[in-house]
Design a protein around this motif. Structure first.
Motif, PDB file in Angstrom:
ATOM      1  N   VAL A 174       0.841  -1.199   0.000  1.00  0.00           N
ATOM      2  CA  VAL A 174       0.000   0.000   0.000  1.00  0.00           C
ATOM      3  C   VAL A 174       0.875   1.248   0.000  1.00  0.00           C
ATOM      4  O   VAL A 174       1.781   1.379   0.833  1.00  0.00           O
ATOM      5  CB  VAL A 174      -0.934   0.046   1.233  1.00  0.00           C
ATOM      6  CG1 VAL A 174      -1.747   1.336   1.229  1.00  0.00           C
ATOM      7  CG2 VAL A 174      -1.853  -1.159   1.248  1.00  0.00           C
ATOM      8  N   ALA A 175       0.613   2.160  -0.924  1.00  0.00           N
ATOM      9  CA  ALA A 175       1.300   3.452  -0.964  1.00  0.00           C
ATOM     10  C   ALA A 175       0.249   4.545  -0.845  1.00  0.00           C
ATOM     11  O   ALA A 175      -0.675   4.623  -1.664  1.00  0.00           O
ATOM     12  CB  ALA A 175       2.095   3.606  -2.253  1.00  0.00           C
ATOM     13  N   ALA A 176       0.374   5.380   0.191  1.00  0.00           N
ATOM     14  CA  ALA A 176      -0.619   6.428   0.426  1.00  0.00           C
ATOM     15  C   ALA A 176      -0.005   7.516   1.302  1.00  0.00           C
ATOM     16  O   ALA A 176       1.108   7.370   1.812  1.00  0.00           O
ATOM     17  CB  ALA A 176      -1.861   5.838   1.103  1.00  0.00           C
ATOM     18  N   LEU A 177      -0.757   8.615   1.449  1.00  0.00           N
ATOM     19  CA  LEU A 177      -0.303   9.693   2.326  1.00  0.00           C
ATOM     20  C   LEU A 177      -0.294   9.210   3.780  1.00  0.00           C
ATOM     21  O   LEU A 177      -1.007   8.271   4.149  1.00  0.00           O
ATOM     22  CB  LEU A 177      -1.222  10.907   2.187  1.00  0.00           C
ATOM     23  CG  LEU A 177      -1.249  11.609   0.821  1.00  0.00           C
ATOM     24  CD1 LEU A 177      -2.163  12.832   0.885  1.00  0.00           C
ATOM     25  CD2 LEU A 177       0.146  12.017   0.369  1.00  0.00           C
ATOM     26  N   SER A 178       0.485   9.881   4.604  1.00  0.00           N
ATOM     27  CA  SER A 178       0.658   9.459   5.997  1.00  0.00           C
ATOM     28  C   SER A 178      -0.657   9.458   6.764  1.00  0.00           C
ATOM     29  O   SER A 178      -0.898   8.573   7.594  1.00  0.00           O
ATOM     30  CB  SER A 178       1.678  10.357   6.691  1.00  0.00           C
ATOM     31  OG  SER A 178       1.305  11.721   6.596  1.00  0.00           O
ATOM     32  N   ASN A 210       2.695  -4.084   4.668  1.00  0.00           N
ATOM     33  CA  ASN A 210       3.676  -3.558   3.721  1.00  0.00           C
ATOM     34  C   ASN A 210       3.197  -2.209   3.188  1.00  0.00           C
ATOM     35  O   ASN A 210       2.302  -2.153   2.334  1.00  0.00           O
ATOM     36  CB  ASN A 210       3.873  -4.537   2.558  1.00  0.00           C
ATOM     37  CG  ASN A 210       4.329  -5.893   3.037  1.00  0.00           C
ATOM     38  OD1 ASN A 210       5.366  -6.014   3.674  1.00  0.00           O
ATOM     39  ND2 ASN A 210       3.545  -6.923   2.738  1.00  0.00           N
ATOM     40  N   THR A 211       3.772  -1.137   3.721  1.00  0.00           N
ATOM     41  CA  THR A 211       3.310   0.199   3.337  1.00  0.00           C
ATOM     42  C   THR A 211       4.480   1.071   2.887  1.00  0.00           C
ATOM     43  O   THR A 211       5.636   0.831   3.236  1.00  0.00           O
ATOM     44  CB  THR A 211       2.603   0.904   4.507  1.00  0.00           C
ATOM     45  OG1 THR A 211       3.538   1.090   5.579  1.00  0.00           O
ATOM     46  CG2 THR A 211       1.407   0.101   4.980  1.00  0.00           C
ATOM     47  N   PHE A 212       4.134   2.096   2.108  1.00  0.00           N
ATOM     48  CA  PHE A 212       5.103   3.119   1.704  1.00  0.00           C
ATOM     49  C   PHE A 212       4.435   4.467   1.894  1.00  0.00           C
ATOM     50  O   PHE A 212       3.361   4.731   1.334  1.00  0.00           O
ATOM     51  CB  PHE A 212       5.514   2.946   0.236  1.00  0.00           C
ATOM     52  CG  PHE A 212       6.676   3.821  -0.164  1.00  0.00           C
ATOM     53  CD1 PHE A 212       7.960   3.323  -0.220  1.00  0.00           C
ATOM     54  CD2 PHE A 212       6.481   5.169  -0.481  1.00  0.00           C
ATOM     55  CE1 PHE A 212       9.040   4.128  -0.591  1.00  0.00           C
ATOM     56  CE2 PHE A 212       7.534   5.985  -0.840  1.00  0.00           C
ATOM     57  CZ  PHE A 212       8.820   5.469  -0.895  1.00  0.00           C
ATOM     58  N   ASN A 213       5.060   5.320   2.694  1.00  0.00           N
ATOM     59  CA  ASN A 213       4.509   6.643   2.995  1.00  0.00           C
ATOM     60  C   ASN A 213       4.825   7.601   1.856  1.00  0.00           C
ATOM     61  O   ASN A 213       5.986   7.938   1.619  1.00  0.00           O
ATOM     62  CB  ASN A 213       5.106   7.158   4.305  1.00  0.00           C
ATOM     63  CG  ASN A 213       4.442   8.432   4.787  1.00  0.00           C
ATOM     64  OD1 ASN A 213       3.743   9.110   4.030  1.00  0.00           O
ATOM     65  ND2 ASN A 213       4.659   8.781   6.046  1.00  0.00           N
ATOM     66  N   LEU A 214       3.787   8.054   1.144  1.00  0.00           N
ATOM     67  CA  LEU A 214       3.973   8.988   0.027  1.00  0.00           C
ATOM     68  C   LEU A 214       4.204  10.419   0.493  1.00  0.00           C
ATOM     69  O   LEU A 214       4.550  11.281  -0.323  1.00  0.00           O
ATOM     70  CB  LEU A 214       2.750   8.946  -0.908  1.00  0.00           C
ATOM     71  CG  LEU A 214       2.576   7.677  -1.741  1.00  0.00           C
ATOM     72  CD1 LEU A 214       1.274   7.741  -2.528  1.00  0.00           C
ATOM     73  CD2 LEU A 214       3.753   7.448  -2.674  1.00  0.00           C
ATOM     74  N   GLY A 215       4.023  10.697   1.780  1.00  0.00           N
ATOM     75  CA  GLY A 215       4.253  12.037   2.300  1.00  0.00           C
ATOM     76  C   GLY A 215       3.013  12.653   2.885  1.00  0.00           C
ATOM     77  O   GLY A 215       2.036  11.966   3.210  1.00  0.00           O
ATOM     78  N   GLU A 216       3.051  13.976   3.006  1.00  0.00           N
ATOM     79  CA  GLU A 216       1.963  14.701   3.653  1.00  0.00           C
ATOM     80  C   GLU A 216       0.954  15.300   2.679  1.00  0.00           C
ATOM     81  O   GLU A 216      -0.153  15.658   3.063  1.00  0.00           O
ATOM     82  CB  GLU A 216       2.546  15.836   4.512  1.00  0.00           C
ATOM     83  CG  GLU A 216       3.542  15.378   5.570  1.00  0.00           C
ATOM     84  CD  GLU A 216       2.901  14.503   6.628  1.00  0.00           C
ATOM     85  OE1 GLU A 216       1.725  14.752   6.965  1.00  0.00           O
ATOM     86  OE2 GLU A 216       3.568  13.563   7.105  1.00  0.00           O
TER      87      GLU A 216
END
Length: 332
Positions: free
Chosen positions: A257-261, A271-277
């Motif tokens: 999962v890739a999404a905003l914080s 399994n996540t990836f922080n795309l930012g704010e």
């Protein structure tokens, strides 16, 4: 072939390789490009081979200043001068008509036009100035894979296939340049990027169109990234348009999962990836996220946060839609 990593103190070595017809990756403010002497048709064809890229896709010609571009185009019209004055060097690629025979067909795709860019990166500007000739600059990755935003990404994809990589750290923007076609009567944006159509319209004092198709001439696209699937990791990607749907997805060790914080804190995924704010940070981190999951062989599905189409999100959604091959998550 040994792929060497060059620092800023080793530019002369990189220049010698380019002059010999070798391939050298280089940094820009957007993504890393794969450089070859633009006037050397054999070297340019080797770029296609190294990337595994179809040869009917034209390549961007990267220059160190507008004067270098002037050697190859029939003229620099007033509309181009306005954009050059405001946005060069920078993340803007301009399509103009070129002099007959000035560039190999391997660069132009056999068209009468070519795409030119003058990047902000001082190291690359110096590299091209020392070479005293333009270089082609497609993204330095295996074709269809996410574009590289670090020298490590380039090395991962092209180690042993190219002679060298000029390393200047992570890129600033993370998405490729805006491409505008100025060879037509009404300027049209063929690929969205950091510089928006609204900014271009304001600079020109006239409306700028936004291309909705592939804009091909005799089957050849006028700009890179318009004809084939791009930016895709091995696992299928799904766009999640409504953040509430993240709570409906069934998570396991095979799901990324890739999404905003602020979205990630509300879901239970391993399994996540922080795309930012915000969307700006998400655009910068998108390719990094796709590469992160691509390197994890256990990942079988990747869910990525989508954003409502608008001025800021257009470039992000353009790349994400291609990475996902247009697939969206719909909870039944």
């Amino acid at each position: 072939m040994e792929t060497k990593i060059f620092s800023k103190d080793q530019l002369d070595d990189a220049v010698k390789l380019l002059k010999r017809g070798e391939l050298v990756a280089f940094p820009t403010e957007t993504v890393y490009g794969l450089g070859a002497l633009a006037t050397d048709e054999v070297a340019v064809k080797n770029v296609y081979a190294a990337k595994g890229r179809p040869s009917d896709n034209p390549l961007i010609v990267t220059v160190s200043n507008p004067e270098m571009m002037a050697r190859y185009v029939t003229q620099i019209p007033e509309v181009a001068e306005k954009l050059i004055n405001q946005f060069w060097p920078g993340p803007l690629t301009i399509i103009l008509k070129v002099k007959e025979g000035a560039l190999p067909n391997a660069v132009t795709g056999g068209l009468t036009t070519a795409a030119f860019r003058n990047p902000q990166d001082k190291l690359t500007q110096e590299l091209i100035s020392k070479l005293d000739a333009p270089i082609v600059g497609p993204s330095a990755n295996t074709s269809t894979k996410p574009s590289p935003t670090t020298a490590e990404h380039v090395f991962h994809d092209l180690n042993g296939k190219i002679a060298g990589i000029v390393d200047n750290g992570p890129t600033e923007i993370g998405l490729e340049s805006t491409i505008i076609d100025l060879s037509v009567e009404t300027p049209v944006v063929l690929r969205p990027g950091e510089i928006t159509p609204e900014q271009l319209s304001e600079a020109l004092g006239q409306a700028v169109l936004m291309n909705k198709g592939t804009t091909q001439t005799k089957g050849v696209p006028k700009a890179p990234g318009m004809k084939y699937r791009h930016y895709a990791p091995s696992a299928p990607v799904y766009i999640v348009d409504d953040v509430k749907d993240f709570e409906k997805i069934v998570y396991n060790n095979q799901v990324g999962v890739a999404a905003l914080s602020n979205v990630l804190k509300n879901i239970e995924a391993n399994n996540t990836f922080n795309l930012g704010e915000n969307i700006d940070e998400a655009a910068h981190n998108l390719f990094g996220a796709l590469r992160y999951f691509d390197e994890q062989k256990n990942i079988k599905k990747i869910y990525v946060q989508g954003f409502q189409q608008g001025d800021i999100s257009a470039a992000y959604m353009n790349r994400l839609t291609k990475a996902a091959a247009g697939h969206h998550y719909f909870n039944k």
